[in-house]
Structures are given as structure tokens and as C-alpha cells.
Design an enzyme around this catalytic site. Sequence first.
Site, mmCIF file in Angstrom:
data_model
loop_
_atom_site.group_PDB
_atom_site.id
_atom_site.type_symbol
_atom_site.label_atom_id
_atom_site.label_comp_id
_atom_site.label_asym_id
_atom_site.label_seq_id
_atom_site.Cartn_x
_atom_site.Cartn_y
_atom_site.Cartn_z
ATOM 1 N N SER A 1 -10.841 -2.158 -1.863
ATOM 2 C CA SER A 1 -9.681 -2.288 -0.969
ATOM 3 C C SER A 1 -10.147 -2.657 0.432
ATOM 4 O O SER A 1 -9.575 -3.530 1.094
ATOM 5 C CB SER A 1 -8.900 -0.969 -0.917
ATOM 6 O OG SER A 1 -8.222 -0.721 -2.116
ATOM 7 N N HIS B 1 -4.950 6.054 2.833
ATOM 8 C CA HIS B 1 -5.421 4.749 2.381
ATOM 9 C C HIS B 1 -4.793 3.616 3.190
ATOM 10 O O HIS B 1 -5.483 2.726 3.698
ATOM 11 C CB HIS B 1 -5.114 4.566 0.897
ATOM 12 C CG HIS B 1 -5.704 3.338 0.288
ATOM 13 N ND1 HIS B 1 -5.010 2.152 0.170
ATOM 14 C CD2 HIS B 1 -6.930 3.103 -0.233
ATOM 15 C CE1 HIS B 1 -5.772 1.247 -0.401
ATOM 16 N NE2 HIS B 1 -6.955 1.788 -0.659
ATOM 17 N N ASP C 1 0.850 -1.193 0.000
ATOM 18 C CA ASP C 1 0.000 0.000 0.000
ATOM 19 C C ASP C 1 0.880 1.234 0.000
ATOM 20 O O ASP C 1 2.067 1.164 -0.321
ATOM 21 C CB ASP C 1 -0.923 -0.039 1.230
ATOM 22 C CG ASP C 1 -2.241 0.703 1.004
ATOM 23 O OD1 ASP C 1 -2.185 1.899 0.666
ATOM 24 O OD2 ASP C 1 -3.304 0.094 1.168
#
Length: 662
Positions: free
Chosen positions: A378, A218, A178
Site C-alpha cells: 500500500s 491505514h 481506503d
Amino acid sequence: MRRTSAWVGWVLCLCTYLAASAQDYPDENEIILDLFREDGTKPEPRAVPTAEFLECNKAAWRVHGQYLVVLRQGTHGSHVQKTIRRLRAKAARRGQLLEILHTYSAALHGFMVKMSSDVLHLALKLPQVHYIEEDSSIFAQSAPWNLQRLLQPHGGSSENGTYRPPNDGGMALVYLLDGSVQSSHREIEGRVLITDFNSVPEEDGVRVHRQASQCDSHGTHIAGVVSGSDSGVARGAGVNLVRVLNCQGKGTVSGALAGLEYIQSTLLAHPVDAVVVLLPFSGGFSRSLNAACRDMVAKGAVVIAAAGNYRDDACLYSPASEPEVITVGAVNSVDQLMSQGAGGTNFGRCIDLFAPGDDIVSASSDCSTCFASQSGTSQAAAHAAGIAAVILSSNQNVSPVQVMQMMLHYSISHTINFLSLPDSHRLISPNLVAAMPPANSANEELLCRSVWSKRSGVTSSDQAVSRCRLGEEMMSCSSYTPDGVHAGETISESSGQMECVAFNALGGEGVYAVARCCVIGGLQCQVHASPECVATQHHLTGCTLWSAAGISADSRPHGSDRRRCVGSSGATSHAVCCHAPSLECHLLEKISADKDQVEVSCPSGWTLTDCSAVSPGSVVLAPVAKGNSCHVGSASGAGGSAGVAVCCRVRQPEQRRASPPP
């Protein structure tokens, strides 16, 4: 005399140099040595084979000027370096420069190179090159910021401490590929290790704001969904961050490949029994990225990928399209497909299951105590990674395919409304929503799933092929067409792997091959050339029938002799015979006197291995397995139809030999 000696010495030096470098540059030196031929003739140029060039199917996502050069199987590190030297020499002779960004030596042997497209055709002709893939972008799969909203810090399933999974996943290690993670956030503090790996592209634009809260958004949210103290699925699991996305949530295929290679080398140096690799991003189809993911699974890791947020067929994207990966789509709080304006969760046969992915509350990077809501596949993939960590912590000896089968087995079925999907995807998209296995779940149960092929072409010679994953056995193979027009199916072997092959019939509109793939300890299946299982320890678990004339054909187990297959006359029938310790199978048949659909369900504790049909009419709508049930449509012009299901189980020590299911 001195001049002659000097000339001879110069020639000897040149020959020595050419001989020493001939191994690295044989084609170039042949050109130079041609200057010494005395007949004055010019040799005929040799045909040089050209390697395959691949580029992303999404043109806007291509990274121009960066290329992944993959060498042929059987090459090793020295070949990589020789190929690099050769390419440098060729480029230099044309006044071109190139930059080697990374070399690969695990799943793939090759290198990432930054060079002009003018040098590309030279690289394609190098002898050891198998193919060259243009680099492409991958993206974090969360909704845009304007679709996000904050929720109460203690919202979600963990309210008042009532979330109690079978275990906390503490025996599993999750590698998260990520962007950055705010490891000091209270949700994940002490749970996330920031590795020293970093392979990200420069951010786009000249006015990029790299505030920590944006760069960490994120990754922090995903890490919280996996193992957060309040919002996590597996709150004891460790998370190792491998950074492959930049502050804009963007990375490259080459960076992801390097990240996977880093994980492999780390695990080689420090082995871990239970490993989950979480890939919460999506890019265009990439053969290289899929191959690297497949290699990770072969080495024992459970690899989980986001399906993508493009409201499209997941088979067009990577790593979602890799069959060995567990690909996860997203649903909302009422188990319906996640929607994001013009986008939404991807779908189709490359999806394995869906999981919560809409308005998910987890750690926010705005501060060390903040929470926020984000949406995307995700987040759905992170839920599946947490479930996998819990399963592995219950039994670290289960294989990646057993983890996948257990996740499917304990999922909630038939709750998603697929009416919004294109007709061609409604049937082949799995209607499964992930759920946590119960505390007393065991892996001694026979677990099966249906694997659909893509639809074949419409000519009578067209075929469709479906395959099981590594570690699964094919207990049956069938064909499906909405109109029932197909020429049957057969099971063949290719490169040591069983394949379910379905044949389109004359006048057919395309056929699907549907393999029934199962796992249990000691399970072994084989296809008999005859329509009967001869060995007493083998059970008939499926029948195949193929018509060489290309006419519609169907096969099913015999009603009274349950070790033999019967089918259409003039067609070739084969029996699928399986054996496992304490395996027992029974035949269930249900007849409909009207034109309604017939549904035959295996009872609790039994697993459907084959679904077939019979009708007094001349045409039968093909049967289809849905979960643990066999669904059959009545034949046109017939007075009714019958559904035939083969139900099997592995008898546990405390169970007596059962009578046939009712």
C-alpha cells in the site's frame, strides 16, 4: 346470469394481468397459461441457458450470501430493474427473501444482492444475466501492528526541506479508496476531502474496538505518503477519500466497485483533467473489479494498485492482475524485496515496478502531530501515485499509458536481487525501482517496455500470448525459452488489438511471448506479410518467424539490407514496420568468439525495439531484452554467437540526422 358475468369478468381480469406482466415474467406466465390449454397435455420444458458463476480463488475471503449479478453487454438501467423484479418473484414463490444492496450502471450493469444460496440457481437462469460473482473481501496492504515501529517525527526524505520534486503535483487530484482518514492531522490538513461515500462491511467479531486512531490508521498513513507536508511525495496534490475499508482494514469487491462508480459519476458532473485513482488494497482475483479498473483507465484516469503482501504471484490477485492498472510491489531501503515474516511483497509479470514500501514514515492517527512507520505494498503504491501526480502536473495532456511508460523509463534498473523468487518468476519480474523523473523530462522521447506472457504448456500445439496496453504500439514480438527450443512467433489481430503469439516446439518445455510495446506521438506500426518494409517512410523495428513444422526457428534483421528480415529456412518470416514523424532506426550487432553471453546496448537517447541472435551452431539460446540492452547466450556446441539489436529514436528539431550508433 350474475354468476356467469362475474366468472367472465374474473377471467378477463386475470388475462389482463397476465398480459401486462408478461414482459417482466414471460417464463412464469407461460407456466400459468398452460393451465388454460384444453388438450390436457403437459408441454415439454424448454432448455434455459445458465450464466457463469464465479467465486474468489481464495476460499477464506469469500463473502457468502452476497452476489454480484452482472448483465450482458448492451443492457441498460431498465433491464437491471426488470431482472431484480423477476428474481424477487422467483424467490418469493419459494418462500425466500432477498435484499438489493446496490445497483451498478457505469463499467458494469447489474446489482449486488444478498440472498440464500438456494436462490442462486434461479438467478443464473435469468435471461439477461451474463455472470454472477460471489462477493469477496479486499484488504489494506500494510504490515501487522507488531511489525510497526515509530520513527522521529521529521525523519524520511524530507529532512531539512531538501526534498524538491520537479513540482508539487498540485495540478492532479488523487482519489484514495481506503478506510477513514484523520483529516485534521497536520500533515494532511486542508489537503484531504472526505467524500460522502461509505461502503464498508461490518467488523468481524463481537469485541471490536473502533477507536478513531485504529479506524484512521491505514488511510491517514497512505494519505500522508501521497501528499503530506513533510512526508508526502506530491505535497500539492489534493486527495479525495472514498471509504471502502472498515476499521479492520477490510472491505468487499462490491464496495470497491461502488466506490469506483461513485468516482466516475463525480468526474462526470465535475470533470478534472489530471486524475489518479489509488487502490491500496488487494483481494483474490475478480473479473468484475478488474473490468471496473480497466474502464476507469479507458476514461482517462491513472489507476495504481498495491501488488499485495502475500509473497505470491501478483497475477492471482485483484486489482493487481489487471493489465491496464499500474501495479506496484515493495522494496526496502536497500532496494531489496520487502519481507514481512512469512509474507512479503508479491512479484511476477503482473508487477509493473517496485517502490519504497518498508518502514515508511508518515502521518500517524494516534494524534494530530504524530508520525509512525508502516510497511506494505500500500505504501509502495502511494509513492507511485505521488510520482504520477507530479508527472501529470508537468503535462496534463499525457495519457495513462504515457504516465506508466515515463515511470518505467526513469526507474532505477537492475538493483533488486531476485534469487529468493521461484525460478519461473526471476526473469519475468521487472527489476525496476520507482524514481522521480527529472525536472527537464519531456514526453517527446520514444519509450518502450517488454510485456511478458505467462508460460505456455509443453505440447507442440501450445501457445503463449502477450498484448500491449491501450495507446501502445507493438514494435516487435519475440519468443523466449531458457533452452532456446521454440517454433517461433507471429503477430495477429484479435478484436482490433495486436497480439504477440509464441509457439512451443516439439520437445520444448514451454514458451513465453514477449511484446515490445512503445509510445510516442504519431507512432503507427503494422506487420507486413513479406519479410521486408517496402514503404520508404517505414522503418524495420522487428522480425517474426514461425515454423509450421513445429521446429525451432529464429529471425533477425538482415545485416546489410536493414529493411529486410532473414531467418531459418522453411519458416515464414514477417517484418514489423513502423512510422512516426522524425523516427530513425539503426542496427547494432556484436559477435562473441567464446561461449560467454553477448550484451548489445543501445546508446543514450536511443531505445531498444527488437532483440535477436544468430549463431553458427544449430541451436541458439533465445535472446532477451533487459531494459535497453539485448542479452544473448551462446549456442550449445557453437563457437560463439552474435546479438542483434534494433535501436530507434525520434529525432528532435535541434538534433541533426545521426550516424548509426557505434
